[in-house]
Design an enzyme around this catalytic site. Sequence first.
Site, short mmCIF file in Angstrom:
data_model
loop_
_atom_site.label_atom_id
_atom_site.label_comp_id
_atom_site.label_asym_id
_atom_site.label_seq_id
_atom_site.Cartn_x
_atom_site.Cartn_y
_atom_site.Cartn_z
N THR A 1 -3.11 5.03 0.46
CA THR A 1 -2.12 5.07 1.55
C THR A 1 -1.29 6.35 1.53
OG1 THR A 1 -0.51 4.01 0.11
CG2 THR A 1 -1.83 2.56 1.54
N ASP B 1 -6.40 10.16 -6.30
CA ASP B 1 -7.09 9.07 -7.00
C ASP B 1 -8.38 8.77 -6.21
OD1 ASP B 1 -6.38 7.51 -4.80
OD2 ASP B 1 -5.29 6.01 -5.96
N HIS C 1 19.86 22.86 6.81
CA HIS C 1 18.82 22.11 6.09
C HIS C 1 18.86 22.45 4.59
CE1 HIS C 1 17.47 20.96 10.00
NE2 HIS C 1 17.32 22.24 10.34
N HIS D 1 12.38 21.45 8.17
CA HIS D 1 13.66 20.83 7.78
C HIS D 1 13.74 20.50 6.30
CE1 HIS D 1 14.96 19.30 12.05
NE2 HIS D 1 14.59 20.57 12.05
N CYS E 1 -3.89 9.49 -1.98
CA CYS E 1 -4.33 8.23 -2.57
C CYS E 1 -4.73 7.33 -1.40
CB CYS E 1 -3.25 7.62 -3.49
SG CYS E 1 -1.76 7.03 -2.67
C1 RB5 Z 1 -5.61 2.20 -5.30
O1 RB5 Z 1 -6.34 1.06 -5.07
C2 RB5 Z 1 -4.42 2.27 -4.35
O2 RB5 Z 1 -3.45 1.36 -4.73
C3 RB5 Z 1 -3.87 3.67 -4.31
O3 RB5 Z 1 -4.86 4.55 -3.89
C4 RB5 Z 1 -2.70 3.91 -3.37
O4 RB5 Z 1 -2.97 3.45 -2.09
C5 RB5 Z 1 -1.39 3.49 -3.86
O5 RB5 Z 1 -0.34 3.71 -3.22
#
Ligand code: RB5
Length: 145
Positions: A67, A8, A133, A98, A65
């Site tokens: 995080t 994203d 595993h 694993h 994304c």
């Molecule tokens: C987008 O703002 C953010 O929520 C997305 O990139 C991600 O971090 C979601 O887990």
Amino acid sequence: MKIGFGSDHGGYDLKNAVMKHVAELGHDVFDFGSFEGERVDYPDYAKKVCEAVVARDVELGMLFCGTGIGISIAANKVNGIRCALLGDSFSARMAKEHNNANVIAMGGRVIGDNLAIDMVDQFLNAEFQGERHQKRLDKIKKMEE
Ligand code: RB5
């Protein structure tokens, strides 16, 4: 190796940095978007890449994304996907040795380019260790059925 990439807007820049590195290693990279860094919904890109992995159009997926959390959660909803959210190089190696992850995910807002590249190298250079595993992965597979 054929490797599919998806992100994203939060993971867009890190996707491009990792994709460049992976291409320089000699792999065939396939970008499933997003393509402009525009605001988009990460489940759409997790779905595109993971469906390509399950269909064997690509052998591995790499997702990004903000995080890495949302896109890894979405990826793991696709039957046959074992997506590992990575934050350190030891876990990156373990994700192959694993867990035999077929998709890895990272957060563009929390991981720097150099760490991301090191984690990707650790993951790509490791080998699945099978045996006990595999038995555990078989149990995960049963949970999908
Ligand atoms: C987008 O703002 C953010 O929520 C997305 O990139 C991600 O971090 C979601 O887990």
